[in-house]
Design an enzyme around this catalytic site. Structure first.
Site, mmCIF file in Angstrom:
data_model
loop_
_atom_site.group_PDB
_atom_site.id
_atom_site.type_symbol
_atom_site.label_atom_id
_atom_site.label_comp_id
_atom_site.label_asym_id
_atom_site.label_seq_id
_atom_site.Cartn_x
_atom_site.Cartn_y
_atom_site.Cartn_z
ATOM 1 N N SER A 112 0.848 -1.185 0.132
ATOM 2 C CA SER A 112 0.071 0.052 0.068
ATOM 3 C C SER A 112 0.785 1.276 0.027
ATOM 4 O O SER A 112 0.356 2.266 -0.090
ATOM 5 C CB SER A 112 -0.874 -0.236 1.208
ATOM 6 O OG SER A 112 -0.359 -0.163 2.517
ATOM 7 N N HIS A 160 -2.460 -2.565 -5.932
ATOM 8 C CA HIS A 160 -2.722 -2.266 -4.491
ATOM 9 C C HIS A 160 -4.361 -2.487 -4.427
ATOM 10 O O HIS A 160 -5.040 -1.517 -4.932
ATOM 11 C CB HIS A 160 -2.237 -0.801 -4.176
ATOM 12 C CG HIS A 160 -2.824 -0.526 -2.837
ATOM 13 N ND1 HIS A 160 -2.840 0.897 -2.540
ATOM 14 C CD2 HIS A 160 -3.098 -1.201 -1.745
ATOM 15 C CE1 HIS A 160 -3.488 0.944 -1.475
ATOM 16 N NE2 HIS A 160 -3.576 -0.167 -0.791
ATOM 17 N N GLU A 173 -5.377 0.318 -7.449
ATOM 18 C CA GLU A 173 -4.227 1.097 -7.802
ATOM 19 C C GLU A 173 -3.273 0.053 -8.601
ATOM 20 O O GLU A 173 -2.703 -0.708 -7.749
ATOM 21 C CB GLU A 173 -3.499 1.866 -6.562
ATOM 22 C CG GLU A 173 -4.424 3.171 -6.177
ATOM 23 C CD GLU A 173 -3.862 3.862 -5.067
ATOM 24 O OE1 GLU A 173 -3.543 5.007 -5.168
ATOM 25 O OE2 GLU A 173 -2.982 3.141 -4.158
ATOM 26 N N ASN A 205 -3.049 6.624 -0.327
ATOM 27 C CA ASN A 205 -2.456 6.882 1.094
ATOM 28 C C ASN A 205 -1.486 8.175 1.314
ATOM 29 O O ASN A 205 -1.633 8.529 2.418
ATOM 30 C CB ASN A 205 -1.795 5.537 1.492
ATOM 31 C CG ASN A 205 -2.702 4.468 1.795
ATOM 32 O OD1 ASN A 205 -4.128 4.580 2.188
ATOM 33 N ND2 ASN A 205 -2.291 2.972 1.710
#
Length: 677
Positions: free
Chosen positions: A410, A431, A443, A481
């Site tokens: 991540s 991800h 992702e 993130n």
């Protein structure tokens, strides 16, 4: 017709039946020239004394699938849609709509002004406008209650979900089912049977059904519709049909449609509609890039993520080999997959035999060598660079040539992971978001050396398993993130200055997020990434973790939880925050809700501008897609970058500077131009 007008509507005759045919590929959208063609050819058919009935049908794969969305917000051209529909409805000869493919939105409204409707069994009929923040603006909310009744009409317009033809026939929306391969002939034959009956204008039919359904739908969907305008506007129009004469009901519908059409919510929802499709395109990659064949997938790790990732492929009939280090962990992981599938089967989503079929193509193993025949291998172990590099070095010797090697990391550096192999072109990030079998975002992280065909294949397989895939570049946290981090940092800073977890969370929930920063921490686990030394207390989070306040799983985190996981403010947490505040000599003060927005949401826009400038996202709309599908950003606000335009980039920059943030140059540029992204 002028030379530049496409000849998208034609007229044919079959004896005493005129057939008006729409041909406007790919979906026969109601473009201005289609409306013009309909008006002209219906006038011709009605003026022809030898014509006794009219059939409206479409060439290609579908009936009229809806409005031409590309015309939204532009200056009107061609005849008014409502005027065209009214002229069809008022035809002095029976008009039959012949429906195949989909009759959606404006397409269904066109079918509703026809006096009768014939459809093939595979057809679907619906009014999905609510999903774009709109309502059927050409009489759909007024005609549907006259054809299918208030209950079905209210459900259709507020959910936007289409009906299969058989259900539509049961409700009276379809008068007869045609043969799958004989629609044209069957519709003409049906039209001949209606010559004696004559026209049946929908507007002259009585509304029927129980209006109580409207309040029932509002109650049942209160959580799902929180913050949205369109479902309530749709229901208000259906309710209006029960008490107003037809023309007044139409005027009310038009007024509500205009409010939505020119409001920010529909603009945001339409933006996301196009953004999702745009995200699938990879800049700089030829459209004809040949894809690698993915017939078998390997997944390393049978925990929550590995199990969830595996389920995506199994559901699409793609065999999966899942690897764990210990038999107990392997059994537990495969047991959870079966349990999840059986729970879905109990709800009717799968048949029991489908569960067995899916489990039958899952191969659990303790041996990495069993991944040798996989075309795609996804590593889903915990976030530790050394562990990941060790796994990829082993995969380099095991995986067959051309296999794609993906990490579900991540935030870790995909380029560094790739250095553990002799084939960096085959390495990329995939991800998934937790729970991986439910969350739609994927992702796909492109490393510096990721081969174009490997990237294109990962994006395509993402789509195949029902994900919305977005290309991200290599940076800490990728897109989602990375933008989450400044929000979380500022949320903690605000605690130290006097805000409470519940105030900060409430601001985010009121904004439209499914939960606030501290609710999210408690759900994910306060202990995630904690150093595990209870004597080392360097932050509020360390103090909570040291006291076993790990979130919902331990019944206490930033909040206290009862047995049903309902949160209440915690006196112990308030005390911990106060201790830290005093140690840092911070003065406690009143924090406004507006300051919370300025310091938690505005920095996300700022980070997004940096991500764009660095080329870590292909386009601003990709960032919006990530936040809509991965983090629950309210779709009616269009994602953080779209929202920045609504909020005002100049207002955002002024607030960031006031609070002492370094403003991204790209965001400053947008503010100076008073433009959005």
């Amino acid at each position: 017709m002028s030379e530049e007008t496409p000849n998208s509507v034609t007229l044919e005759k079959d004896g005493n039946v005129a057939v008006v045919i729409v041909n406007n590929p790919p979906v026969n959208a109601l473009s201005w020239h289609v409306r013009e063609g309909l008006a002209n050819h219906f006038a011709t058919a009605l003026a022809d004394d030898s014509v006794e009935a009219i059939v409206l049908r479409c060439d290609g794969s579908t009936f009229i699938a809806g409005a031409d969305i590309s015309e939204f917000g532009k200056a009107p051209r061609g005849p008014d849609f409502n005027a065209v529909l009214n002229s069809i409805e008022q035809a002095t000869k029976p008009v039959v709509a012949a429906i195949h493919g989909t009759a959606l939105g404006g397409g269904l409204e066109t079918a509703l002004v026809c006096h009768y409707r014939v459809a093939v069994p595979s057809a679907k009929l619906g009014v999905p406008e609510v999903k774009l923040g709109l309502l059927p603006g050409a009489g759909g909310t007024q005609r549907l209650p006259r054809v299918v009744g208030v209950e079905a009409a209210a459900t259709m317009v507020s959910s936007g979900d289409p009906l299969p033809a058989a259900k539509a026939k049961e409700l009276g929306l379809v008068d007869a089912l045609a043969g799958e391969d004989s629609l044209a002939a069957d519709a003409i034959a049906f039209a001949r049977t209606k010559i004696a009956d004559g026209p049946r204008p929908t507007r002259e039919r009585a509304v029927f059904g129980d209006v109580a359904i409207i309040e029932q739908l509002k109650t049942a969907n209160a959580k799902k519709w929180r913050g949205f305008d369109a479902p309530y506007a749709n229901l208000a129009c259906v309710e209006a049909a029960t008490r107003l004469p037809f023309d007044e009901g139409l005027a009310f519908e038009r007024q509500e449609f205009t409010k939505l059409m020119f409001g920010s919510q529909s603009a945001a929802q339409r933006h996301i509609f196009f953004a999702e499709r745009q995200a699938a395109k990879i800049d700089g990659l030829p459209k004809d890039t040949a894809l690698r064949d993915i017939k078998k997938v390997g997944v390393i790790g049978a925990g929550t993520m590995g199990g969830g990732i595996s389920m995506n492929f199994l559901q699409k009939g793609i065999p999966v080999t899942i690897v764990e280090m210990q038999q107990e962990a392997l059994d537990r992981g495969t047991g959870v997959i079966r349990k999840n599938y059986e729970a879905s089967a109990a709800k009717g989503r799968f048949k029991p035999e489908q569960v067995e079929q899916m489990m039958g193509i899952l191969t659990p193993t303790l041996n990495l060598d069993d991944l040798a025949d996989c075309d795609l291998i996804i590593e889903a172990v915990y976030e530790n660079m050394d562990v990941k590099k060790e796994i990829f070095a082993k995969l380099d010797t095991i995986a067959k040539p051309g296999a794609i090697l993906a990490s579900n990391t991540s935030y870790l550096d995909i380029d560094e992971i790739a250095t553990a192999t002799s084939r960096p072109g085959d390495v990329l990030g995939m991800h998934f978001f937790s729970p991986a079998n439910v969350m739609k975002l994927l992702e796909v992280v492109r490393g510096d050396k990721t081969a174009p065909d490997a990237l294109a294949t990962a994006m395509a397989i993402g789509k195949k398993i029902g994900k919305v895939a977005v290309v991200a570049g290599v940076c800490d946290g990728f897109i989602g993130n990375r933008m989450l981090k400044p929000r979380q940092v500022e949320a903690m800073n605000l605690l130290m200055e006097g805000a409470t977890p519940q105030q900060i969370d409430k601001v985010h929930v009121d904004f439209g997020m499914p939960m606030g920063p501290f609710q999210m921490s408690d759900l994910a686990g306060v202990d995630i990434g904690w150093h595990r030394d209870p004597t080392r207390i360097e932050s509020i989070r360390d103090a909570l973790a040291a006291k076993g306040r790990w979130g919902q799983k331990t019944g206490k985190g930033f909040y206290d939880y009862d047995e049903k996981r309902n949160p209440t403010p915690s006196a112990e947490v308030a005390e911990i925050i106060e201790d830290f505040r005093q140690q840092s000599n911070k003065a406690k003060r009143e924090i406004s809700d507006q300051e919370i927005i300025e310091r938690t949401l505005y920095p996300m826009v700022n980070e997004g501008a940096l991500i764009l400038a660095e080329g870590k996202a292909q386009r601003a709309s990709d960032i919006d897609v990530v936040w809509i599908y991965g983090y629950g950003w309210p779709v009616y606000r269009g994602g953080p970058m779209f929202w920045a335009g609504l909020e005002g980039t100049d207002k955002i920059v002024a607030a960031l500077e006031k609070h002492g943030f370094a403003v991204a140059p790209l965001l400053k540029e947008k503010a100076e131009a008073k433009s959005g992204f």
